[in-house]
Motif scaffolding. Structure first.
Motif, PDB file in Angstrom:
ATOM      1  N   TRP A 442       0.842  -1.208   0.000  1.00 59.84           N
ATOM      2  CA  TRP A 442       0.000   0.000   0.000  1.00 59.84           C
ATOM      3  C   TRP A 442       0.873   1.252   0.000  1.00 59.84           C
ATOM      4  O   TRP A 442       0.604   2.204  -0.732  1.00 59.84           O
ATOM      5  CB  TRP A 442      -0.907   0.013   1.214  1.00 59.84           C
ATOM      6  CG  TRP A 442      -1.501   1.356   1.458  1.00 59.84           C
ATOM      7  CD1 TRP A 442      -2.582   1.917   0.835  1.00 59.84           C
ATOM      8  CD2 TRP A 442      -1.008   2.358   2.366  1.00 59.84           C
ATOM      9  NE1 TRP A 442      -2.801   3.196   1.313  1.00 59.84           N
ATOM     10  CE2 TRP A 442      -1.858   3.498   2.239  1.00 59.84           C
ATOM     11  CE3 TRP A 442       0.046   2.409   3.275  1.00 59.84           C
ATOM     12  CZ2 TRP A 442      -1.661   4.655   2.986  1.00 59.84           C
ATOM     13  CZ3 TRP A 442       0.241   3.558   4.014  1.00 59.84           C
ATOM     14  CH2 TRP A 442      -0.604   4.667   3.875  1.00 59.84           C
ATOM     15  N   LEU A 443       1.916   1.267   0.819  1.00 61.70           N
ATOM     16  CA  LEU A 443       2.804   2.432   0.877  1.00 61.70           C
ATOM     17  C   LEU A 443       3.460   2.670  -0.476  1.00 61.70           C
ATOM     18  O   LEU A 443       3.542   3.815  -0.937  1.00 61.70           O
ATOM     19  CB  LEU A 443       3.872   2.220   1.951  1.00 61.70           C
ATOM     20  CG  LEU A 443       4.893   3.361   2.104  1.00 61.70           C
ATOM     21  CD1 LEU A 443       4.213   4.598   2.669  1.00 61.70           C
ATOM     22  CD2 LEU A 443       6.045   2.929   3.013  1.00 61.70           C
ATOM     23  N   ASN A 444       3.900   1.610  -1.130  1.00 60.17           N
ATOM     24  CA  ASN A 444       4.539   1.753  -2.448  1.00 60.17           C
ATOM     25  C   ASN A 444       3.561   2.277  -3.490  1.00 60.17           C
ATOM     26  O   ASN A 444       3.905   3.123  -4.313  1.00 60.17           O
ATOM     27  CB  ASN A 444       5.124   0.415  -2.901  1.00 60.17           C
ATOM     28  CG  ASN A 444       6.389   0.052  -2.142  1.00 60.17           C
ATOM     29  OD1 ASN A 444       7.148   0.928  -1.737  1.00 60.17           O
ATOM     30  ND2 ASN A 444       6.616  -1.231  -1.941  1.00 60.17           N
ATOM     31  N   GLU A 445       2.336   1.779  -3.442  1.00 61.81           N
ATOM     32  CA  GLU A 445       1.322   2.251  -4.387  1.00 61.81           C
ATOM     33  C   GLU A 445       0.981   3.711  -4.123  1.00 61.81           C
ATOM     34  O   GLU A 445       0.818   4.509  -5.050  1.00 61.81           O
ATOM     35  CB  GLU A 445       0.070   1.388  -4.275  1.00 61.81           C
ATOM     36  CG  GLU A 445      -1.027   1.776  -5.259  1.00 61.81           C
ATOM     37  CD  GLU A 445      -2.255   0.898  -5.122  1.00 61.81           C
ATOM     38  OE1 GLU A 445      -3.261   1.164  -5.807  1.00 61.81           O
ATOM     39  OE2 GLU A 445      -2.216  -0.060  -4.312  1.00 61.81           O
ATOM     40  N   PHE A 446       0.904   4.082  -2.868  1.00 58.60           N
ATOM     41  CA  PHE A 446       0.522   5.441  -2.492  1.00 58.60           C
ATOM     42  C   PHE A 446       1.607   6.450  -2.850  1.00 58.60           C
ATOM     43  O   PHE A 446       1.317   7.545  -3.337  1.00 58.60           O
ATOM     44  CB  PHE A 446       0.252   5.488  -0.988  1.00 58.60           C
ATOM     45  CG  PHE A 446      -0.133   6.846  -0.481  1.00 58.60           C
ATOM     46  CD1 PHE A 446      -1.410   7.339  -0.696  1.00 58.60           C
ATOM     47  CD2 PHE A 446       0.775   7.636   0.193  1.00 58.60           C
ATOM     48  CE1 PHE A 446      -1.774   8.595  -0.243  1.00 58.60           C
ATOM     49  CE2 PHE A 446       0.432   8.886   0.652  1.00 58.60           C
ATOM     50  CZ  PHE A 446      -0.852   9.371   0.439  1.00 58.60           C
ATOM     51  N   THR A 447       2.871   6.091  -2.630  1.00 55.11           N
ATOM     52  CA  THR A 447       3.975   7.028  -2.851  1.00 55.11           C
ATOM     53  C   THR A 447       4.620   6.876  -4.223  1.00 55.11           C
ATOM     54  O   THR A 447       5.454   7.700  -4.602  1.00 55.11           O
ATOM     55  CB  THR A 447       5.060   6.832  -1.781  1.00 55.11           C
ATOM     56  OG1 THR A 447       5.564   5.487  -1.838  1.00 55.11           O
ATOM     57  CG2 THR A 447       4.501   7.096  -0.402  1.00 55.11           C
ATOM     58  N   GLY A 448       4.243   5.834  -4.968  1.00 51.05           N
ATOM     59  CA  GLY A 448       4.883   5.612  -6.264  1.00 51.05           C
ATOM     60  C   GLY A 448       6.295   5.096  -6.131  1.00 51.05           C
ATOM     61  O   GLY A 448       7.105   5.221  -7.066  1.00 51.05           O
ATOM     62  N   LYS A 449       6.629   4.486  -5.012  1.00 50.00           N
ATOM     63  CA  LYS A 449       7.970   3.965  -4.796  1.00 50.00           C
ATOM     64  C   LYS A 449       7.985   2.454  -4.918  1.00 50.00           C
ATOM     65  O   LYS A 449       6.948   1.819  -5.156  1.00 50.00           O
ATOM     66  CB  LYS A 449       8.485   4.382  -3.413  1.00 50.00           C
ATOM     67  CG  LYS A 449       8.723   5.883  -3.262  1.00 50.00           C
ATOM     68  CD  LYS A 449       9.254   6.235  -1.879  1.00 50.00           C
ATOM     69  CE  LYS A 449       9.562   7.714  -1.748  1.00 50.00           C
ATOM     70  NZ  LYS A 449      10.708   8.100  -2.581  1.00 50.00           N
ATOM     71  N   SER A 450       9.157   1.873  -4.745  1.00 51.14           N
ATOM     72  CA  SER A 450       9.288   0.414  -4.746  1.00 51.14           C
ATOM     73  C   SER A 450      10.167   0.008  -3.574  1.00 51.14           C
ATOM     74  O   SER A 450      11.192  -0.654  -3.730  1.00 51.14           O
ATOM     75  CB  SER A 450       9.897  -0.064  -6.066  1.00 51.14           C
ATOM     76  OG  SER A 450      11.139   0.590  -6.311  1.00 51.14           O
ATOM     77  N   ILE A 451       9.772   0.420  -2.396  1.00 57.80           N
ATOM     78  CA  ILE A 451      10.549   0.150  -1.191  1.00 57.80           C
ATOM     79  C   ILE A 451      10.444  -1.332  -0.844  1.00 57.80           C
ATOM     80  O   ILE A 451       9.363  -1.913  -0.844  1.00 57.80           O
ATOM     81  CB  ILE A 451      10.036   1.000  -0.010  1.00 57.80           C
ATOM     82  CG1 ILE A 451      10.122   2.497  -0.348  1.00 57.80           C
ATOM     83  CG2 ILE A 451      10.821   0.702   1.258  1.00 57.80           C
ATOM     84  CD1 ILE A 451       9.453   3.390   0.675  1.00 57.80           C
ATOM     85  N   GLN A 452      11.578  -1.939  -0.568  1.00 59.18           N
ATOM     86  CA  GLN A 452      11.625  -3.324  -0.117  1.00 59.18           C
ATOM     87  C   GLN A 452      12.078  -3.347   1.340  1.00 59.18           C
ATOM     88  O   GLN A 452      13.052  -2.693   1.704  1.00 59.18           O
ATOM     89  CB  GLN A 452      12.595  -4.142  -0.979  1.00 59.18           C
ATOM     90  CG  GLN A 452      12.212  -4.227  -2.442  1.00 59.18           C
ATOM     91  CD  GLN A 452      10.911  -4.977  -2.654  1.00 59.18           C
ATOM     92  OE1 GLN A 452      10.620  -5.948  -1.947  1.00 59.18           O
ATOM     93  NE2 GLN A 452      10.119  -4.535  -3.627  1.00 59.18           N
ATOM     94  N   LEU A 453      11.363  -4.109   2.157  1.00 59.63           N
ATOM     95  CA  LEU A 453      11.702  -4.165   3.573  1.00 59.63           C
ATOM     96  C   LEU A 453      13.119  -4.687   3.778  1.00 59.63           C
ATOM     97  O   LEU A 453      13.874  -4.179   4.609  1.00 59.63           O
ATOM     98  CB  LEU A 453      10.691  -5.053   4.309  1.00 59.63           C
ATOM     99  CG  LEU A 453      10.763  -5.060   5.840  1.00 59.63           C
ATOM    100  CD1 LEU A 453      10.519  -3.673   6.397  1.00 59.63           C
ATOM    101  CD2 LEU A 453       9.754  -6.049   6.408  1.00 59.63           C
ATOM    102  N   THR A 454      13.494  -5.682   2.986  1.00 60.87           N
ATOM    103  CA  THR A 454      14.819  -6.291   3.166  1.00 60.87           C
ATOM    104  C   THR A 454      15.944  -5.328   2.818  1.00 60.87           C
ATOM    105  O   THR A 454      17.030  -5.413   3.390  1.00 60.87           O
ATOM    106  CB  THR A 454      14.945  -7.545   2.291  1.00 60.87           C
ATOM    107  OG1 THR A 454      14.608  -7.203   0.920  1.00 60.87           O
ATOM    108  CG2 THR A 454      13.984  -8.628   2.765  1.00 60.87           C
ATOM    109  N   SER A 455      15.694  -4.404   1.887  1.00 60.57           N
ATOM    110  CA  SER A 455      16.758  -3.484   1.480  1.00 60.57           C
ATOM    111  C   SER A 455      17.085  -2.468   2.564  1.00 60.57           C
ATOM    112  O   SER A 455      18.130  -1.816   2.526  1.00 60.57           O
ATOM    113  CB  SER A 455      16.360  -2.755   0.193  1.00 60.57           C
ATOM    114  OG  SER A 455      15.218  -1.945   0.408  1.00 60.57           O
TER     115      SER A 455
END
Length: 878
Positions: A442-455
């Motif tokens: 949801w956060l990635n869709e909302f912000t247009g990002k591709s955040i990965q928890l592992t990264s």
């Protein structure tokens, strides 16, 4: 009948903490004590036995403690007791864990977002030594009129020659010509590669750009060569094996000589095609002479790599002399009207909002706001956790007294309470990690990002997370443990103390802070919503609905008249107009202006922003004239010797709308007559004040605006697309609506608003369940008091008043603190808009009333439930 023997559980308990030889010594005494207690009260014999044993033998017991055995069993005991308490008080435990887990989830999501924002361009190994060169322009009074993220091409080579601290310079320039993919049969197909750039070979020395295929030693050395990103290679060729493949740029052929890894999301620019910079030497494209002497075309991004031992301020201090040396050809020194600056690469994404940015950047204020919301969330939840943990601990006076009587020392009691609160805190933390994993999409869709928890998981982040949770657990358990453990054992047991005084003030303070933060968030949400409502409903002074925009290419110049007539002959096309800029754009161009004062032309410090339009512009956008007339095709001089200005320009020059007509203005090198004055309209966003503008007929344009009727928009667009393919078969058809562009001006505010709504709701929910838990606890503690009051004739209203009075006083205090805080910060936020609302009293009152209603409803549920219960059920055992 044999004598009763001491209970096995009591003896087993003593064996845990005492040596076997000591128990053997006192065995006879134990039997005698138990027999005497059993005669007095057989039912309470075991409890009396244990208490008497502890009272008589406490001194010897303490001396006989087996420390290794305590270490072995202590933590097992703590864990078991904590688990039992958790199960026994399911409601309070659930509120404690869920509230903290939800807040930690929100905070973790916010932390991931902020970490991603702060990581932009930091993946380059020389990130701290890379700077972008920017350029500003000054008016005659020294004020800045323009600050560009791009500069003129000659600066690049001269900077490296004149400054020894600069080890490398790289220039890039956006590719504006059409690109085509050449098939094996010689045919070509238009392709829309994202962000193609000309770039110097040194781009690979300044930036870290991994080359996947091709010669990494000399990329982009030869003209008419290019490197393509792996993403674009896969998209258009279906393979990375593209070396030697041709591309067509305008009428030139480019050879693909390598493939580079696509830039990560955390970069302020994302080129997908890099063309050799030397290709620009061709006069048909740009020309070497232009690259060396054109100081006016500020369309080149220029980056410098500075040596480790450097002083940026010293370099910038030399820029005025540098400009005067290379640009000084007249009597006026260039440094009086323009200057250069060095901007850290890592500052571009969050701190740079210059004119002509490569891409839309983030905003550090946005990060601050989101960070503040995360801080508010965790504070509210932490205070909930501390309050409920403290409140529950204070009911365990008898347990603590018995433990102390059995020999527990103060450090052990403190350790027990701390271990219990830390256990609950870590349960919340692990639950929050699971929730974060599921909420991240949801956060990635909302912000247009591709955040990965592992990264973002590393030793530092784990340490910070565990350390924070440990701190919260210690904070929650320390105060009750400290208070309870110092009470006298005899006082607790003899006087049958059931609760421990001394924590009421702390609890009231924490609840007050919770409500204060919640009210601040509610006020901020209301203000942001009202400001966005104002932005969306403001009268802009022009028609933006159903206004469609397309690029105006050079190929259309000679055939535009025919194109215009065919376009506007359609039923659903109202009008069309060309311009260098369109509303929602940034007013940048300024030619320098002289205005008529008496019989003379006098240079003015007023920066009249220059906009080229055609004869249909004002009619298409429905911008009314308040003086004079519009441009006319029937009057030949209007094409080159006439100007229209806006009301602000006339007022700042000192003319009324009528006086401005027929006045002489020199705009740049062109001297002409003012033929009309248009009503002020918001050309830029409402972040900016209306500035003076001068309009004139242009020789070239950038935009084509098309006004569509509302009846059938798809049919109108279809007609436009057919016409586009007829007149411009080689150029892809792309369009956008002005309404969408207008909304993009406030995209950051829209996201802030949505985040505020979401996290404000979450914060209020967490505060509410915390208050519910605290109220439930307090009410249950006062069940007998309420029952006695009911027996003595207290009404339901009186009981509700009794239970809610303290909360209402806390709310009143919280409002008194929250209102000035919210007013100050929202005024600061509103100051970024030239036009906006003023925080009204009702916004603050709404927040206060909302908080009061939520609190009262929360309190009323448990209060009414207890107040309506039968007093007999509570007092039957008294």
């Amino acid at each position: 009948m044999s004598s009763p023997s001491p209970p096995k559980i009591a003896l087993k308990f003593l064996r845990w903490f005492c040596r076997e030889d000591y128990l053997d010594e006192i065995e006879g005494d134990l039997v005698e004590i138990f027999e005497s207690q059993h005669k007095k009260s057989p039912y309470l014999a075991s409890i009396r036995f244990m208490w008497t044993v502890v009272r008589h033998f406490r001194a010897d017991y303490i001396k006989s403690i087996n420390v290794p055995l305590i270490n072995q069993y202590m933590f097992r005991s703590y864990f078991t007791i904590a688990l039992r308490l958790f199960i026994r008080n399911r409601l309070i435990s659930f509120i404690n864990v869920s509230g903290l887990a939800l807040a930690l989830t929100g905070t973790l999501l916010i932390a991931l977002f902020i970490s991603d924002e702060l990581s932009y361009d930091r993946y380059h190994k020389n990130a701290d030594n890379i700077y972008r060169v920017t350029r500003n322009f000054l008016s005659s009074d020294g004020s800045e009129t323009l600050h560009l993220g791009l500069i003129a091409p000659p600066f690049g080579t001269l900077l490296k020659n004149d400054f020894p601290d600069i080890s490398e310079v790289v220039r890039t320039h956006k590719v504006y010509d059409l690109l085509k993919m050449v098939e094996e049969d010689g045919t070509s197909e238009n392709i829309n590669i994202n962000n193609p750039f000309y770039a110097e070979p040194s781009v690979f020395d300044v930036f870290d750009i991994p080359i996947l295929l091709g010669d990494p030693t000399a990329p982009l050395e030869q003209p008419n060569t290019a490197l393509i990103s792996d993403a674009m290679a896969q998209q258009y060729f279906g393979t990375l094996d593209v070396i030697g493949k041709p591309l067509k740029l305008a009428d030139k052929y480019l050879e693909i000589t390598g493939v580079f890894e696509a830039f990560p999301v955390q970069s302020h620019w994302h080129p997908d095609l890099l063309v050799a910079f030397s290709t620009l030497h061709d006069k048909k494209i740009y020309g070497r002479n232009q690259l060396e002497h054109n100081w006016g075309n500020n369309d080149f991004s220029t980056y410098v790599l500075i040596k480790d031992q450097f002083n940026v301020k010293n370099i910038q201090a030399q820029f005025p002399n540098f400009l005067n040396k290379h640009m000084g050809t007249g009597s006026v020194q260039p440094s009086t009207w323009t200057n250069l600056f060095l901007q850290p690469l890592t500052d571009i994404h969050l701190h740079s909002h210059l004119d002509h940015e490569i891409e839309t950047n983030g905003n550090i204020n946005h990060v601050y706001i989101i960070g503040a919301i995360g801080l508010f969330l965790i504070l509210i939840a932490s205070f909930n956790f501390i309050n409920l943990t403290t409140a529950r601990a204070t009911t365990r006076g008898k347990e603590v007294g018995l433990r102390k009587a059995l020999g527990a020392v103060r450090p052990q009691l403190v350790a027990q309470h701390l271990s219990e609160s830390i256990l609950v805190a870590f349960m919340s933390f692990f639950l929050a990690i699971v929730l974060t994993f599921f909420c991240l999409p949801w956060l990635n869709e909302f912000t247009g990002k591709s955040i990965q928890l592992t990264s973002h998981v590393n030793l530092l982040s784990i340490s910070v997370g565990v350390g924070f949770v440990l701190f919260i657990g210690l904070l929650a358990g320390f105060y009750p443990a400290l208070i309870i453990s110092r009470l006298k054992t005899i006082k607790i047991l003899k006087q049958q103390v059931g609760s421990v005084p001394g924590n009421g003030i702390l609890r009231r303070i924490l609840v007050s802070v919770q409500f204060t933060l919640s009210i601040v968030i509610i006020i901020a949400t209301v203000v942001v919503y009202q400001q966005l409502k104002f932005l969306s409903h403001s009268e802009l002074g022009y028609a933006k609905d159903q206004m469609l925009r397309v690029d105006y290419p050079d190929e259309l110049v000679n055939s535009y008249t025919a194109f215009y007539h065919e376009l506007t002959n359609h039923t659903y096309i109202k009008n069309a107009a060309r311009s260098s800029l369109i509303p929602t754009g940034k007013l940048l161009d300024y030619q320098g202006t002289s205005v008529q004062q008496g019989d003379s032309l006098i240079s003015t410090e007023i920066a009249l922003k220059d906009v080229r339009v055609d004869h249909q512009f004002f009619d298409s956008y429905q911008i009314p004239l308040v003086g004079g007339r519009n441009f006319s095709k029937e009057i030949q001089s209007d094409d080159s010797l006439s100007f229209i200005i806006n009301e602000s320009a006339a007022a700042m020059i000192g003319w009324s709308n009528k006086e401005a007509i027929e006045k002489i203005i020199q705009n740049g090198s062109v001297k002409g007559t003012v033929i009309g004055v248009v009503k002020d309209f918001h050309f830029e966003s409402l972040h900016e004040s209306i500035v003076p503008i001068i309009f004139h007929i242009g020789s070239y344009y950038n935009h084509l605006s098309i006004q569509i009727a509302t009846q059938d928009i798809p049919e109108a667009i279809g007609h436009l697309e057919d016409l586009w393919r007829k007149f411009l078969p080689d150029r892809p058809f792309e369009y956008s609506f002005l309404e969408d562009r207008y909304q993009q001006l406030y995209i950051n505010e829209e996201r802030q608003s949505e985040l505020l709504f979401i996290f404000a709701g979450l914060a209020i929910f967490i505060a509410t369940i915390g208050l519910f838990g605290l109220t439930t606890f307090n009410v249950l503690q006062r069940v007998k008091e309420i029952s006695i009051r009911k027996v003595l004739g207290a009404s339901l209203q009186q009981i509700l008043t009794l239970l809610s009075k303290e909360t209402l006083l806390i709310l009143l205090l919280a409002n008194g603190i929250a209102w000035p805080i919210a007013w100050y910060f929202m005024k600061q936020w509103l100051n970024q808009f030239a036009y906006g609302i003023e925080p009204a009293w009702w916004m603050f009152a709404t927040a206060g009333v909302a908080a009061a209603l939520i609190a009262l409803l929360t309190i009323s549920y448990q209060s009414i439930k207890v107040a309506l219960s039968n007093p007999v059920d509570s007092l039957r055992h008294e």
